[in-house]
Design a protein around this motif. Structure first.
Motif, PDB file in Angstrom:
ATOM      1  N   GLY A 210      44.522  40.558  22.556  1.00 23.24           N
ATOM      2  CA  GLY A 210      45.117  39.597  21.640  1.00 23.24           C
ATOM      3  C   GLY A 210      44.752  38.153  21.930  1.00 23.24           C
ATOM      4  O   GLY A 210      44.897  37.285  21.069  1.00 23.24           O
ATOM      5  N   ALA A 211      44.245  37.892  23.139  1.00 25.90           N
ATOM      6  CA  ALA A 211      43.876  36.526  23.545  1.00 25.90           C
ATOM      7  C   ALA A 211      42.649  36.609  24.434  1.00 25.90           C
ATOM      8  O   ALA A 211      42.734  36.398  25.647  1.00 25.90           O
ATOM      9  CB  ALA A 211      45.026  35.845  24.255  1.00 25.90           C
ATOM     10  N   PRO A 212      41.510  36.913  23.873  1.00 19.95           N
ATOM     11  CA  PRO A 212      40.321  37.210  24.682  1.00 19.95           C
ATOM     12  C   PRO A 212      39.803  36.048  25.517  1.00 19.95           C
ATOM     13  O   PRO A 212      39.050  36.266  26.464  1.00 19.95           O
ATOM     14  CB  PRO A 212      39.295  37.652  23.637  1.00 19.95           C
ATOM     15  N   PHE A 213      40.194  34.806  25.190  1.00 20.95           N
ATOM     16  CA  PHE A 213      39.713  33.663  25.948  1.00 20.95           C
ATOM     17  C   PHE A 213      40.808  33.049  26.810  1.00 20.95           C
ATOM     18  O   PHE A 213      40.661  31.931  27.306  1.00 20.95           O
ATOM     19  CB  PHE A 213      39.124  32.619  24.997  1.00 20.95           C
ATOM     20  N   ASN A 214      41.909  33.783  26.985  1.00 20.91           N
ATOM     21  CA  ASN A 214      43.018  33.319  27.797  1.00 20.91           C
ATOM     22  C   ASN A 214      43.226  34.317  28.928  1.00 20.91           C
ATOM     23  O   ASN A 214      43.882  35.342  28.765  1.00 20.91           O
ATOM     24  CB  ASN A 214      44.293  33.213  26.946  1.00 20.91           C
ATOM     25  N   ALA A 215      42.667  34.034  30.102  1.00 21.16           N
ATOM     26  CA  ALA A 215      42.766  34.950  31.235  1.00 21.16           C
ATOM     27  C   ALA A 215      43.999  34.650  32.082  1.00 21.16           C
ATOM     28  O   ALA A 215      44.356  33.484  32.276  1.00 21.16           O
ATOM     29  CB  ALA A 215      41.515  34.852  32.095  1.00 21.16           C
ATOM     30  N   ASN A 216      44.634  35.695  32.579  1.00 22.17           N
ATOM     31  CA  ASN A 216      45.818  35.571  33.418  1.00 22.17           C
ATOM     32  C   ASN A 216      45.671  36.406  34.681  1.00 22.17           C
ATOM     33  O   ASN A 216      44.867  37.339  34.735  1.00 22.17           O
ATOM     34  CB  ASN A 216      47.062  36.036  32.654  1.00 22.17           C
ATOM     35  N   ASN A 217      46.462  36.064  35.700  1.00 25.31           N
ATOM     36  CA  ASN A 217      46.493  36.841  36.935  1.00 25.31           C
ATOM     37  C   ASN A 217      47.492  37.988  36.809  1.00 25.31           C
ATOM     38  O   ASN A 217      48.613  37.784  36.340  1.00 25.31           O
ATOM     39  CB  ASN A 217      46.895  35.967  38.114  1.00 25.31           C
ATOM     40  N   TYR A 218      47.079  39.157  37.243  1.00 24.86           N
ATOM     41  CA  TYR A 218      47.956  40.318  37.247  1.00 24.86           C
ATOM     42  C   TYR A 218      47.998  40.896  38.654  1.00 24.86           C
ATOM     43  O   TYR A 218      47.000  40.836  39.392  1.00 24.86           O
ATOM     44  CB  TYR A 218      47.464  41.384  36.265  1.00 24.86           C
ATOM     45  N   TRP A 219      49.162  41.473  39.018  1.00 24.42           N
ATOM     46  CA  TRP A 219      49.369  42.004  40.359  1.00 24.42           C
ATOM     47  C   TRP A 219      49.838  43.455  40.296  1.00 24.42           C
ATOM     48  O   TRP A 219      50.579  43.845  39.389  1.00 24.42           O
ATOM     49  CB  TRP A 219      50.431  41.186  41.089  1.00 24.42           C
ATOM     50  N   GLY A 220      49.407  44.224  41.288  1.00 29.72           N
ATOM     51  CA  GLY A 220      49.939  45.562  41.471  1.00 29.72           C
ATOM     52  C   GLY A 220      51.269  45.512  42.192  1.00 29.72           C
ATOM     53  O   GLY A 220      51.724  44.455  42.625  1.00 29.72           O
ATOM     54  N   GLN A 221      51.882  46.677  42.345  1.00 26.27           N
ATOM     55  CA  GLN A 221      53.212  46.753  42.940  1.00 26.27           C
ATOM     56  C   GLN A 221      53.170  46.742  44.471  1.00 26.27           C
ATOM     57  O   GLN A 221      54.205  46.548  45.114  1.00 26.27           O
ATOM     58  CB  GLN A 221      53.924  48.032  42.461  1.00 26.27           C
ATOM     59  N   GLY A 222      52.008  46.916  45.034  1.00 25.92           N
ATOM     60  CA  GLY A 222      51.869  46.915  46.496  1.00 25.92           C
ATOM     61  C   GLY A 222      51.879  48.319  47.062  1.00 25.92           C
ATOM     62  O   GLY A 222      52.581  49.199  46.567  1.00 25.92           O
ATOM     63  N   THR A 223      51.087  48.525  48.106  1.00 29.81           N
ATOM     64  CA  THR A 223      51.061  49.799  48.802  1.00 29.81           C
ATOM     65  C   THR A 223      51.064  49.533  50.313  1.00 29.81           C
ATOM     66  O   THR A 223      50.347  48.659  50.798  1.00 29.81           O
ATOM     67  CB  THR A 223      49.847  50.645  48.375  1.00 29.81           C
ATOM     68  N   GLN A 224      51.893  50.278  51.029  1.00 26.54           N
ATOM     69  CA  GLN A 224      52.058  50.040  52.454  1.00 26.54           C
ATOM     70  C   GLN A 224      50.933  50.688  53.246  1.00 26.54           C
ATOM     71  O   GLN A 224      50.608  51.861  53.044  1.00 26.54           O
ATOM     72  CB  GLN A 224      53.399  50.608  52.934  1.00 26.54           C
ATOM     73  N   VAL A 225      50.350  49.912  54.139  1.00 24.66           N
ATOM     74  CA  VAL A 225      49.374  50.418  55.104  1.00 24.66           C
ATOM     75  C   VAL A 225      49.943  50.169  56.494  1.00 24.66           C
ATOM     76  O   VAL A 225      50.255  49.032  56.849  1.00 24.66           O
ATOM     77  CB  VAL A 225      48.012  49.718  54.950  1.00 24.66           C
ATOM     78  N   THR A 226      50.094  51.234  57.266  1.00 26.88           N
ATOM     79  CA  THR A 226      50.621  51.127  58.624  1.00 26.88           C
ATOM     80  C   THR A 226      49.619  51.723  59.593  1.00 26.88           C
ATOM     81  O   THR A 226      49.212  52.875  59.437  1.00 26.88           O
ATOM     82  CB  THR A 226      51.964  51.859  58.755  1.00 26.88           C
ATOM     83  N   VAL A 227      49.211  50.913  60.553  1.00 30.55           N
ATOM     84  CA  VAL A 227      48.253  51.353  61.572  1.00 30.55           C
ATOM     85  C   VAL A 227      49.000  51.421  62.900  1.00 30.55           C
ATOM     86  O   VAL A 227      49.382  50.392  63.459  1.00 30.55           O
ATOM     87  CB  VAL A 227      47.059  50.402  61.666  1.00 30.55           C
ATOM     88  N   SER A 228      49.214  52.643  63.372  1.00 33.23           N
ATOM     89  CA  SER A 228      50.018  52.816  64.581  1.00 33.23           C
ATOM     90  C   SER A 228      49.703  54.161  65.224  1.00 33.23           C
ATOM     91  O   SER A 228      49.395  55.132  64.535  1.00 33.23           O
ATOM     92  CB  SER A 228      51.508  52.748  64.235  1.00 33.23           C
ATOM     93  N   SER A 229      49.794  54.189  66.541  1.00 37.87           N
ATOM     94  CA  SER A 229      49.602  55.445  67.259  1.00 37.87           C
ATOM     95  C   SER A 229      50.944  56.131  67.503  1.00 37.87           C
ATOM     96  O   SER A 229      50.997  57.217  68.070  1.00 37.87           O
ATOM     97  CB  SER A 229      48.880  55.181  68.587  1.00 37.87           C
TER      98      SER A 229
END
Length: 126
Positions: free
Chosen positions: A107-126
């Motif tokens: 609907g607005a091809p020359f109007n760009a916006n920032n979009y974000w995902g919901q986030g995903t957890q990454v855990t590095v641990s032994s």
């Protein structure tokens, strides 16, 4: 309506690997840069990597110094998806990883916006 949906996080031992995916969907006209941020507990969100939309000379990638040589960002324009391959993971990589993209909608091809995902957890641990 544009959405970014991430997948691929989890728990991994130091030295292990994970691959994150982020798919954009909705009323998309064009996707410009795509990338990944991360936020560890008690810290500010920081940029991890970006990949440009590409052109005749191909895509351009950028990485924060601490992940260079270990992480690889890529994108599949046909699938509106970006990937983050993370190898040789360290405990300090533990964070919530957020996908983002700069997108213009139909609907607005020359109007760009920032979009974000919901986030995903990454855990590095032994």
């Amino acid at each position: 309506q544009v959405q970014l949906v991430e997948s691929g996080g989890g728990l991994v031992q130091p030295g292990g690997s994970l691959r994150l995916s982020c798919a954009a969907s909705g009323n998309i006209f064009k996707i410009y840069v795509m990338g990944w941020y991360r936020q560890a507990p008690g810290k500010q969100r920081e940029l991890v990597a970006t990949v440009s939309s590409g052109g005749t000379s191909g895509t351009t990638t950028n990485y924060r110094d601490s992940v260079k040589g270990r992480f690889t960002i890529s994108r599949d324009n046909a699938k509106n998806t970006t990937y983050l391959q993370m190898n040789s993971l360290k405990p300090e990589d533990t964070a919530v990883y957020y996908c983002y993209a700069v997108i213009s909608a139909m609907g607005a091809p020359f109007n760009a916006n920032n979009y974000w995902g919901q986030g995903t957890q990454v855990t590095v641990s032994s």
